[in-house]
Design an enzyme around this catalytic site. Structure first.
Site, PDB file in Angstrom:
ATOM      1  N   TYR A   1     -67.909 -40.304 138.533  1.00 48.73           N
ATOM      2  CA  TYR A   1     -67.001 -39.196 138.251  1.00 48.73           C
ATOM      3  C   TYR A   1     -65.587 -39.476 138.765  1.00 48.73           C
ATOM      4  O   TYR A   1     -65.427 -40.045 139.850  1.00 48.73           O
ATOM      5  CB  TYR A   1     -67.531 -37.924 138.923  1.00 48.73           C
ATOM      6  CG  TYR A   1     -66.647 -36.726 138.684  1.00 48.73           C
ATOM      7  CD1 TYR A   1     -66.762 -36.006 137.504  1.00 48.73           C
ATOM      8  CD2 TYR A   1     -65.692 -36.340 139.610  1.00 48.73           C
ATOM      9  CE1 TYR A   1     -65.947 -34.919 137.267  1.00 48.73           C
ATOM     10  CE2 TYR A   1     -64.871 -35.256 139.377  1.00 48.73           C
ATOM     11  CZ  TYR A   1     -65.007 -34.543 138.197  1.00 48.73           C
ATOM     12  OH  TYR A   1     -64.191 -33.470 137.955  1.00 48.73           O
TER      13      TYR A   1
ATOM     14  N   TRP B   1     -61.019 -38.706 137.834  1.00 54.77           N
ATOM     15  CA  TRP B   1     -59.937 -38.515 136.860  1.00 54.77           C
ATOM     16  C   TRP B   1     -59.277 -39.812 136.437  1.00 54.77           C
ATOM     17  O   TRP B   1     -58.579 -39.839 135.429  1.00 54.77           O
ATOM     18  CB  TRP B   1     -58.886 -37.575 137.450  1.00 54.77           C
ATOM     19  CG  TRP B   1     -59.156 -36.137 137.148  1.00 54.77           C
ATOM     20  CD1 TRP B   1     -60.349 -35.483 137.293  1.00 54.77           C
ATOM     21  CD2 TRP B   1     -58.232 -35.180 136.636  1.00 54.77           C
ATOM     22  NE1 TRP B   1     -60.205 -34.172 136.920  1.00 54.77           N
ATOM     23  CE2 TRP B   1     -58.913 -33.955 136.519  1.00 54.77           C
ATOM     24  CE3 TRP B   1     -56.885 -35.226 136.296  1.00 54.77           C
ATOM     25  CZ2 TRP B   1     -58.305 -32.789 136.061  1.00 54.77           C
ATOM     26  CZ3 TRP B   1     -56.276 -34.071 135.841  1.00 54.77           C
ATOM     27  CH2 TRP B   1     -56.988 -32.867 135.712  1.00 54.77           C
TER      28      TRP B   1
HETATM   29  P1  PGD Z   1     -58.970 -38.755 142.208  1.00 59.90           P
HETATM   30  O1  PGD Z   1     -58.204 -38.791 143.478  1.00 59.90           O
HETATM   31  O2  PGD Z   1     -58.257 -38.320 140.966  1.00 59.90           O
HETATM   32  O3  PGD Z   1     -60.170 -37.760 142.502  1.00 59.90           O
HETATM   33  O4  PGD Z   1     -61.893 -36.033 142.273  1.00 59.90           O
HETATM   34  P2  PGD Z   1     -61.503 -37.471 141.696  1.00 59.90           P
HETATM   35  O5  PGD Z   1     -62.538 -38.444 142.150  1.00 59.90           O
HETATM   36  O6  PGD Z   1     -61.223 -37.396 140.240  1.00 59.90           O
HETATM   37  O7  PGD Z   1     -59.667 -40.165 142.002  1.00 59.90           O
HETATM   38  C1  PGD Z   1     -59.377 -41.017 140.952  1.00 59.90           C
HETATM   39  C2  PGD Z   1     -59.434 -42.446 141.450  1.00 59.90           C
HETATM   40  O8  PGD Z   1     -59.344 -43.302 140.325  1.00 59.90           O
HETATM   41  C3  PGD Z   1     -58.303 -42.826 142.376  1.00 59.90           C
HETATM   42  O9  PGD Z   1     -58.795 -43.447 143.531  1.00 59.90           O
HETATM   43  C4  PGD Z   1     -57.464 -43.815 141.540  1.00 59.90           C
HETATM   44  O10 PGD Z   1     -56.816 -44.813 142.299  1.00 59.90           O
HETATM   45  C5  PGD Z   1     -58.518 -44.413 140.641  1.00 59.90           C
HETATM   46  N1  PGD Z   1     -57.989 -44.949 139.385  1.00 59.90           N
HETATM   47  C6  PGD Z   1     -56.923 -44.517 138.699  1.00 59.90           C
HETATM   48  N2  PGD Z   1     -56.796 -45.235 137.561  1.00 59.90           N
HETATM   49  C7  PGD Z   1     -57.800 -46.144 137.535  1.00 59.90           C
HETATM   50  C8  PGD Z   1     -58.204 -47.153 136.610  1.00 59.90           C
HETATM   51  O11 PGD Z   1     -57.620 -47.344 135.566  1.00 59.90           O
HETATM   52  N3  PGD Z   1     -59.297 -47.883 136.924  1.00 59.90           N
HETATM   53  C9  PGD Z   1     -59.992 -47.689 138.062  1.00 59.90           C
HETATM   54  N4  PGD Z   1     -61.061 -48.458 138.278  1.00 59.90           N
HETATM   55  N5  PGD Z   1     -59.627 -46.747 138.969  1.00 59.90           N
HETATM   56  C10 PGD Z   1     -58.558 -45.972 138.697  1.00 59.90           C
HETATM   57  C11 PGD Z   1     -61.278 -34.857 141.841  1.00 59.90           C
HETATM   58  C12 PGD Z   1     -62.232 -33.678 142.055  1.00 59.90           C
HETATM   59  O12 PGD Z   1     -62.193 -33.257 143.426  1.00 59.90           O
HETATM   60  C13 PGD Z   1     -61.934 -32.532 141.201  1.00 59.90           C
HETATM   61  S1  PGD Z   1     -61.583 -32.816 139.534  1.00 59.90           S
HETATM   62  C14 PGD Z   1     -62.030 -31.250 141.634  1.00 59.90           C
HETATM   63  S2  PGD Z   1     -61.587 -29.940 140.628  1.00 59.90           S
HETATM   64  C15 PGD Z   1     -62.591 -30.899 142.934  1.00 59.90           C
HETATM   65  N6  PGD Z   1     -61.784 -29.993 143.661  1.00 59.90           N
HETATM   66  C16 PGD Z   1     -62.064 -29.756 144.954  1.00 59.90           C
HETATM   67  C17 PGD Z   1     -61.677 -28.537 145.635  1.00 59.90           C
HETATM   68  O13 PGD Z   1     -61.083 -27.621 145.058  1.00 59.90           O
HETATM   69  N7  PGD Z   1     -61.983 -28.441 146.940  1.00 59.90           N
HETATM   70  C18 PGD Z   1     -62.664 -29.381 147.602  1.00 59.90           C
HETATM   71  N8  PGD Z   1     -62.947 -29.221 148.897  1.00 59.90           N
HETATM   72  N9  PGD Z   1     -63.039 -30.515 146.985  1.00 59.90           N
HETATM   73  C19 PGD Z   1     -62.779 -30.739 145.693  1.00 59.90           C
HETATM   74  N10 PGD Z   1     -63.159 -31.910 145.097  1.00 59.90           N
HETATM   75  C20 PGD Z   1     -63.060 -32.140 143.679  1.00 59.90           C
END
Ligand code: PGD
Length: 757
Positions: A106, A108
């Site tokens: 999972y 973004w």
């Molecule tokens: P990101 O930091 O977006 O978090 O959680 P999510 O895991 O989506 O992580 C994306 C990662 O992908 C980053 O480390 C980035 O460097 C890497 N990345 C970017 N591009 C690429 C690529 O092209 N290739 C590869 N291999 N890696 C890449 C988000 C999630 O957190 C979400 S959506 C929600 S809504 C939740 N919200 C909460 C909340 O409200 N409160 C708490 N306590 N916790 C939450 N967690 C959730």
């Protein structure tokens, strides 16, 4: 000069081939975001992963359960990494089968449709026979399961929400449970071209629309709304909504014609409001001590809602909490009682303010995607049950009327996400990550997740590769030519999987003989053929700045067709109508999600027993200076830190009572964990609330992984599901206490690479 799309906006940049030398917002964006400043400053940061690495213990002792997250990494060549990983994948698939591989992965990741990390990893694992997948999201765990039973699935509510232009013209009262957050509405998965939150809210206000924001944080709505701010106890919105419904019912303000024609089950719910079974009438006097709002305020709001063209909107954050189904379902019920569903500017909305695309009219076509192939494994988990799955193979659990069994996972493959950012109770997640035999991570940065892996492969950032993309319901499709060469030895996920697939004998299946550039052209041409209207050829598109997509119904109104003829255009619910009482959900017999919505006390809230020990309600919401944990080391994100720690906001009364002042470093704790943070005293936060956003990279103390030195709130949040119905993420709320940090503030380790041996 070329433009570049991110989840948080478009920028134009100059580059010397290796780095971006200047970054400017795209000229077409009326409300550009400062988040774009994170990109250039992060690109060559010391936490970039420069080449493949293998955890020393895995290299020396081979695969197996291990305490991950502490050991040094050994740099290896690409050839060695591909050899080791293909050998391990071959072993696991041969010995344990595809059902032993968790490829849910999972996250973004980055904007850009072809190099979408999840599509890449899923297609690759499908070529090997498949993988255990996840369903739903951390954003919308409860919504995705509940709403199809009650009204419609998220693709309808998200993609066809009444357009903002219609709200601007018609809405008289917008009651926003969870607010209309300007920071969240600046972001959308896949990208945002023209930010417009302040513009549409300002225009609606200027026309006379009144906004009521119901949230513990005053700035959960832009100043342009000139909103009235109601701050009930966090987690008590369901009680407030029940009381609003009771006033409508008791005062004859409910639209009975609408209820008769378009809904089922109102009588059962009305019996609950009237206290027919328990003798408790659930009106404003009942709700006042639960919510902390005055009964008169609740009653007056209900009357105003009935007297105006009212949009009831519920933010995504409200359902990201224990019993998160209830306020969401009650939002639908309130809107049904008002009888305005399907009318311009009235009815129900879910997520205005939670993401940029809700309220943007649907485009005629979605943009090309990389096909993922067929998964040979049926087994899945609701996404937020990852720790339970890894810790309890073979255990049964409830989900949406079914009893499911956790598979026995041997290999975890993560690409484009950061579970050590996004999951709850990180000390427990760390214990869970010790169970598999091998963990593989592709990322551009040494995130906490990469540090908990065995094989770490360096991925490119989106600015380092050719791609194209558009966000959901975003009307601009952008070419995204690479702006610089890759950092160090980083490779695109596609290139990594292509080589692994070749080594494993499924190269042809994965690539179909195409390079990344050839895929971009091929997918574009297929899309062009299917569109049927005038679209420029790929070469013209690639050299252009952007392509505007057609919008068939710019003034779309959610459920207008259903309203016009519910027999001809029934909903996809079992009854074809809005289900105020659901026989299906009742039939599941879940005590934590009965057949109609109710107020149920959560375990952790300010009105409960647990608050005696931990008297502050932590709001762990989305951050303002980055997207999730992405580019936390970027300049804009760093600019908001206090002493290098994530900021926590406290009301002056709560800060004063603890002898805490602005800029102090504090320890936030409960019985799951603790973290450091830097204090901002702010009367825009409700009394009794501490607001610490997610996104600070988890920086565990080596002696105590439940203590994060940086300020990741997920060491404090609970790993329980929303309910047995949807098993969604409950990370938004937790109870905590805060004290001034007495010792020497420890150095951070997460802002530099891990130990390399
Ligand atoms: P990101 O930091 O977006 O978090 O959680 P999510 O895991 O989506 O992580 C994306 C990662 O992908 C980053 O480390 C980035 O460097 C890497 N990345 C970017 N591009 C690429 C690529 O092209 N290739 C590869 N291999 N890696 C890449 C988000 C999630 O957190 C979400 S959506 C929600 S809504 C939740 N919200 C909460 C909340 O409200 N409160 C708490 N306590 N916790 C939450 N967690 C959730």
């Amino acid at each position: 000069m070329a433009g570049h799309l991110t989840h948080w906006g478009v920028f134009e940049a100059d580059s010397d081939g290796e780095r971006l030398t200047s970054v400017r917002p795209w000229r077409g964006d009326p409300e550009p975001m400062a988040l774009i400043d994170n990109v250039a400053s992060a690109q060559h940061h010391r936490t970039r992963i420069d080449q493949p690495y293998v955890r020393r213990g895995w290299l020396e002792q081979g695969p197996g359960p291990a305490r991950r997250g502490d050991e040094p990494f050994v740099p290896v060549s690409w050839e060695t990494a591909v050899g080791l990983l293909s050998g391990e994948l071959g072993r696991v698939y041969r010995e344990h089968g595809a059902e032993s591989v968790y490829g849910g992965s999972y996250g973004w990741a980055s904007a850009g449709r072809f190099h979408h990390a999840q599509s890449q990893v899923h297609r690759f694992l499908n070529c090997l026979g498949g993988y255990v997948r996840h369903v739903n999201s951390y954003s919308l765990g409860a919504s995705s399961v509940l709403l199809p039973h009650v009204i419609a699935d998220m693709s309808v509510l998200d993609g066809h929400a009444t357009a903002k232009s219609v709200l601007v013209e018609n809405t008289e009262l917008m009651v926003a449970f969870g607010g209309l957050s300007p920071k969240n509405s600046a972001v959308s998965q896949g990208g945002v071209s023209r930010h417009n939150t302040r513009t549409w809210i300002g225009a609606a206000r200027a026309r006379g629309c009144r906004f009521v924001s119901i949230s513990p944080l005053r700035d959960d709505i832009p100043a342009e709304a000139q909103a009235e701010w109601l701050a009930p106890r966090p987690g008590s919105d369901a009680a407030l909504m029940v009381a609003l419904a009771q006033v409508l019912d008791a005062e004859g303000l409910a639209d009975n014609d609408f209820l008769d024609r378009y809904t089922v089950g109102y009588a059962r719910f009305a019996g609950y409001l009237r206290g027919e079974r328990d003798g408790v009438v659930k009106g404003p006097e009942w709700a006042a001590p639960i919510t902390g709002l005055a009964a008169g305020t609740i009653r007056a709001l209900a009357r105003d809602m009935a007297a105006a063209r009212t949009m009831v909107t519920v933010s995504w954050s409200l359902q990201r909490a224990e019993h998160g189904e209830q306020p969401l379902w009650l939002g639908v019920v309130l809107a049904a009682m008002l009888g305005q569903i399907g009318l311009p500017g009235g009815g129900f909305g879910h997520g205005y303010g939670s993401t940029a695309h809700v309220g943007e009219a649907a485009c005629a076509y979605s943009v090309p995607r990389f096909p993922q192939g067929r998964n040979g494994v049926d087994t899945f988990i609701p996404v937020a049950r990852i720790s339970d799955m890894l810790l309890s193979p073979g255990a049964d659990y409830d989900y949406d009327g079914r009893t499911l069994t956790y598979p026995d996972i041997r290999l975890v493959y993560w690409c484009g996400g950061n579970p050590f950012h996004h999951h709850q109770d990180l000390a427990r997640l760390r214990a869970a990550f010790a169970r598999p035999e091998t963990v593989v991570v592709h990322d551009a940065f040494w995130t906490a997740t990469a540090r908990h892996a065995d094989i770490v492969l360096p991925a490119t950032m989106s600015i380092e590769r050719d791609d194209y993309g558009a966000g959901q319901n975003d009307r601009v499709f952008f070419p995204m030519p690479a702006l610089t060469r890759p950092h160090g030895q980083a490779r695109d996920d596609f290139a990594i999987f292509a080589e692994l697939a070749e080594t494993l004998g499924v190269g042809k299946e994965f690539t179909e003989g195409r390079t990344a550039q050839e895929w971009l052209r091929q997918l574009y041409r297929e899309w062009q053929t299917h569109r049927g209207d005038e679209v420029p050829d790929f070469e013209v598109f690639w050299d252009s700045e952007q392509l505007e997509l057609p919008i068939p119904d710019p003034d779309q109104v959610l459920f207008a067709r259903f309203r016009s003829d519910p027999e001809r255009f029934p909903l996809a619910t079992p009854s074809g109508r809005i289900e105020i009482f659901s026989e299906t959900i009742e039939g599941f017999g879940y005590p934590d999600c009965p057949g109609h919505p109710v107020w149920m006390e959560p375990e952790e809230w300010l009105g409960g027993r647990a608050a005696a020990q931990f008297p502050l309600q932590l709001i762990a919401n989305q951050p303002r200076t980055k997207l999730h944990s992405q580019l936390d080391i970027g300049a804009h994100s760093r600019s908001a830190k206090i002493g290098g720690r994530e900021p926590v906001r406290l009301h002056p009364d709560d800060a004063g009572a603890r002898g805490i002042g602005d800029g102090d470093i504090v320890r936030i704790f409960n019985d799951r964990g603790s973290c450091l943070a830097g204090v901002v005293v702010d009367d825009g936060v409700r009394v009794g609330v501490a607001q610490l956003s997610t996104g600070a990279w988890y920086d565990p103390d080596p002696a105590d992984p439940s203590f994060c030195r940086h300020g990741n709130p997920n060491v404090l949040t609970s790993d329980r599901g929303t309910s047995r119905l949807s098993q969604g993420c409950t990370g938004q709320l937790a109870l905590v206490e805060i004290e001034r940090f007495a010792g020497t503030v420890p150095e951070l380790a997460v802002d530099r690479p891990p130990a390399i041996s």
